[in-house]
Scaffold this motif. Sequence first.
Motif, PDB file in Angstrom:
ATOM      1  N   ALA A  54       6.399   4.782   8.641  1.00 48.17           N
ATOM      2  CA  ALA A  54       5.145   5.343   9.158  1.00 48.17           C
ATOM      3  C   ALA A  54       5.063   6.838   8.887  1.00 48.17           C
ATOM      4  CB  ALA A  54       5.028   5.060  10.662  1.00 48.17           C
ATOM      5  N   GLU A  55       6.190   7.547   9.023  1.00 48.62           N
ATOM      6  CA  GLU A  55       6.205   8.988   8.734  1.00 48.62           C
ATOM      7  C   GLU A  55       5.942   9.248   7.251  1.00 48.62           C
ATOM      8  OE1 GLU A  55       6.288  11.400  10.804  1.00 48.62           O
ATOM      9  OE2 GLU A  55       6.783  10.318  12.638  1.00 48.62           O
ATOM     10  N   THR A  56       6.482   8.382   6.396  1.00 52.33           N
ATOM     11  CA  THR A  56       6.220   8.510   4.949  1.00 52.33           C
ATOM     12  C   THR A  56       4.748   8.272   4.665  1.00 52.33           C
ATOM     13  OG1 THR A  56       8.451   7.685   4.484  1.00 52.33           O
ATOM     14  CG2 THR A  56       6.895   7.711   2.657  1.00 52.33           C
ATOM     15  N   ALA A  57       4.185   7.242   5.291  1.00 57.46           N
ATOM     16  CA  ALA A  57       2.773   6.927   5.081  1.00 57.46           C
ATOM     17  C   ALA A  57       1.868   8.038   5.581  1.00 57.46           C
ATOM     18  CB  ALA A  57       2.430   5.610   5.782  1.00 57.46           C
TER      19      ALA A  57
ATOM     20  N   LEU B 230      -0.954   9.204   3.175  1.00 57.58           N
ATOM     21  CA  LEU B 230      -2.332   8.814   3.499  1.00 57.58           C
ATOM     22  C   LEU B 230      -2.882   9.485   4.758  1.00 57.58           C
ATOM     23  CD1 LEU B 230      -1.944   4.986   2.834  1.00 57.58           C
ATOM     24  CD2 LEU B 230      -3.074   6.633   1.330  1.00 57.58           C
ATOM     25  N   GLY B 231      -2.103  10.374   5.369  1.00 52.82           N
ATOM     26  CA  GLY B 231      -2.558  11.038   6.583  1.00 52.82           C
ATOM     27  C   GLY B 231      -2.389  10.156   7.814  1.00 52.82           C
ATOM     28  N   PRO B 232      -3.079  10.483   8.924  1.00 53.01           N
ATOM     29  CA  PRO B 232      -2.955   9.711  10.174  1.00 53.01           C
ATOM     30  C   PRO B 232      -3.254   8.224   9.995  1.00 53.01           C
ATOM     31  CG  PRO B 232      -4.127  11.770  10.564  1.00 53.01           C
ATOM     32  CD  PRO B 232      -3.964  11.656   9.078  1.00 53.01           C
ATOM     33  N   PHE B 233      -4.193   7.907   9.086  1.00 52.27           N
ATOM     34  CA  PHE B 233      -4.502   6.496   8.835  1.00 52.27           C
ATOM     35  C   PHE B 233      -3.262   5.749   8.353  1.00 52.27           C
ATOM     36  CE2 PHE B 233      -5.413   3.373   5.461  1.00 52.27           C
ATOM     37  CZ  PHE B 233      -6.045   2.390   6.219  1.00 52.27           C
ATOM     38  N   GLY B 234      -2.492   6.393   7.470  1.00 54.90           N
ATOM     39  CA  GLY B 234      -1.285   5.760   6.957  1.00 54.90           C
ATOM     40  C   GLY B 234      -0.257   5.509   8.041  1.00 54.90           C
TER      41      GLY B 234
ATOM     42  N   ILE C 256       0.846  -1.208   0.000  1.00 56.36           N
ATOM     43  CA  ILE C 256       0.000   0.000   0.000  1.00 56.36           C
ATOM     44  C   ILE C 256       0.876   1.250   0.000  1.00 56.36           C
ATOM     45  CG2 ILE C 256      -1.621   1.351   1.393  1.00 56.36           C
ATOM     46  CD1 ILE C 256      -2.868  -1.337   2.264  1.00 56.36           C
ATOM     47  N   LEU C 257       1.931   1.244   0.834  1.00 59.13           N
ATOM     48  CA  LEU C 257       2.870   2.369   0.883  1.00 59.13           C
ATOM     49  C   LEU C 257       3.486   2.627  -0.484  1.00 59.13           C
ATOM     50  CD1 LEU C 257       4.582   4.387   2.680  1.00 59.13           C
ATOM     51  CD2 LEU C 257       6.270   2.546   2.807  1.00 59.13           C
ATOM     52  N   VAL C 258       3.923   1.556  -1.141  1.00 54.32           N
ATOM     53  CA  VAL C 258       4.583   1.686  -2.446  1.00 54.32           C
ATOM     54  C   VAL C 258       3.598   2.140  -3.516  1.00 54.32           C
ATOM     55  CG1 VAL C 258       5.692   0.382  -4.300  1.00 54.32           C
ATOM     56  CG2 VAL C 258       6.417   0.033  -1.930  1.00 54.32           C
TER      57      VAL C 258
ATOM     58  N   THR D 200      12.919   3.975  -2.379  1.00 55.74           N
ATOM     59  CA  THR D 200      12.646   4.988  -3.403  1.00 55.74           C
ATOM     60  C   THR D 200      11.468   5.862  -2.995  1.00 55.74           C
ATOM     61  OG1 THR D 200      13.493   3.538  -5.146  1.00 55.74           O
ATOM     62  CG2 THR D 200      12.076   5.354  -5.833  1.00 55.74           C
ATOM     63  N   VAL D 201      10.399   5.246  -2.497  1.00 52.54           N
ATOM     64  CA  VAL D 201       9.214   6.000  -2.087  1.00 52.54           C
ATOM     65  C   VAL D 201       9.527   6.878  -0.877  1.00 52.54           C
ATOM     66  CG1 VAL D 201       6.915   5.776  -1.057  1.00 52.54           C
ATOM     67  CG2 VAL D 201       7.523   4.415  -3.057  1.00 52.54           C
ATOM     68  N   CYS D 202      10.163   6.301   0.143  1.00 52.74           N
ATOM     69  CA  CYS D 202      10.462   7.068   1.364  1.00 52.74           C
ATOM     70  C   CYS D 202      11.365   8.261   1.063  1.00 52.74           C
ATOM     71  CB  CYS D 202      11.121   6.171   2.404  1.00 52.74           C
ATOM     72  SG  CYS D 202      10.026   4.929   3.114  1.00 52.74           S
ATOM     73  N   GLN D 203      12.406   8.033   0.281  1.00 52.64           N
ATOM     74  CA  GLN D 203      13.335   9.105  -0.057  1.00 52.64           C
ATOM     75  C   GLN D 203      12.692  10.101  -1.011  1.00 52.64           C
ATOM     76  OE1 GLN D 203      17.338   7.737  -0.483  1.00 52.64           O
ATOM     77  NE2 GLN D 203      17.855   9.367  -1.904  1.00 52.64           N
TER      78      GLN D 203
END
Length: 433
Positions: free
Chosen positions: A261-264, A268-272, A166-168, A242-245
Amino acid sequence: MEQDEGLKRSIGVFGLSANIVNIMIGAGIFALPAIITGIMGSASIFSYIFCGILITLIVLCFAEAGTKVNNTGGPYTYIETAFGDYAGFIAGVFASGSNMIASAAVANALVNILMTLHPVFELPWVRISFLFIMYFSFAFINIKGVKQGIGLIKLNTILKVSPLLILVIFGLSQISTDNLHIETLPELSQLGESSLILFFAFLGCETGLIVGGEIKNPKRTIPRAILISIGSVVVLYILIQTVCQGILGDALANYKAAPLAETAKVILGPFGFILLIIGAAVSMFGNISGDVLNSPRILFALSRDNVIPIKQLSKVHSKFATPHIAIITHTLITFVLAVTGSFEQLVILATASLLLLYLGVACSVIKLRKTHNAEPGEFKIPGGKLVPLLSIGIIVYFLSNLTLKEIIGTGIFIAVLSILFIIITKMKSKMND
């Protein structure tokens, strides 16, 4: 090498692939992206590629050795078959001990994650009770049967991979290419330092193969499962970095506690944020369950081969066909380590131990080719000795990045084990007289 009497071959390609992926995706990938960015900056991707190349070379060695020697015990069994009891004893203790330490460290990381969700886990009696219930529940499940254990592994693997995907998937479209721009290439010392740390996230293939005596059609299943699982993990890790950076840029290095979690949270906001925190907890939970499934088989194999003179550890349950005493023993020792230790303790020693184990497997491939008669259907690495020799070279480079204190500590540990082996050998000799 004695056969694994009483164990059932019931693990197929999907089950073994899930087992390896479950072990590999543990605590590391949820924390290390920030640490690697702090060392490598925007060039972090080179560390992932370098570690990906090394783990691919190593697992090719595992694939060949695993089709030649497919008893329970994994890398210990390969090394013992190739080089004898002394090498097998050192490898077995390294494999079993490092797995116990790593599992205990992940258990502490899991409790730390749970503390962020509810402060009750800060209470010592709650922490100890939670660890006891978790470890011995896993032990009970795995004593009941390897099918039950693998079933739990499959579920854990799906649950831990889902939030990462989901993050990716949602993060790729929000990447800023400016954050991925590499201005200068990293120095070799930076690559060595970061790769030694990052490689912790790639460990686990050796643990997933310990159930060799319970794998269906191992000559076909082992190579396929290894290549599927390693390929999937390497690609997923590169996409995560790649996504986080790409989302956080240089600020990623500031979120060492929970970078994913910080990237998410941005995506996606707090849910992420909550999703990835829970995902991290599930991942660690699955990693520990995988350890309880796999690692006791090392004690079983050491006892089976009479490398350690405790025959009870090689007993197989008459009803469930599992090494129940080895499972209980491993679980008890790991629980004690988890209660008395912390995440930071002995992590480098555990990583160094596993790298030495990998070194032994790469060397065993070369030796087994000389001493083992090839059978139809066995996997053989193409290119002659190139892959095992490259593996040996890169592992030695990794180990060269250890500090002098860590090298001395590892040397002392091996010396103590050597003395212990001599004592055990003399004891067995007197018992046989």
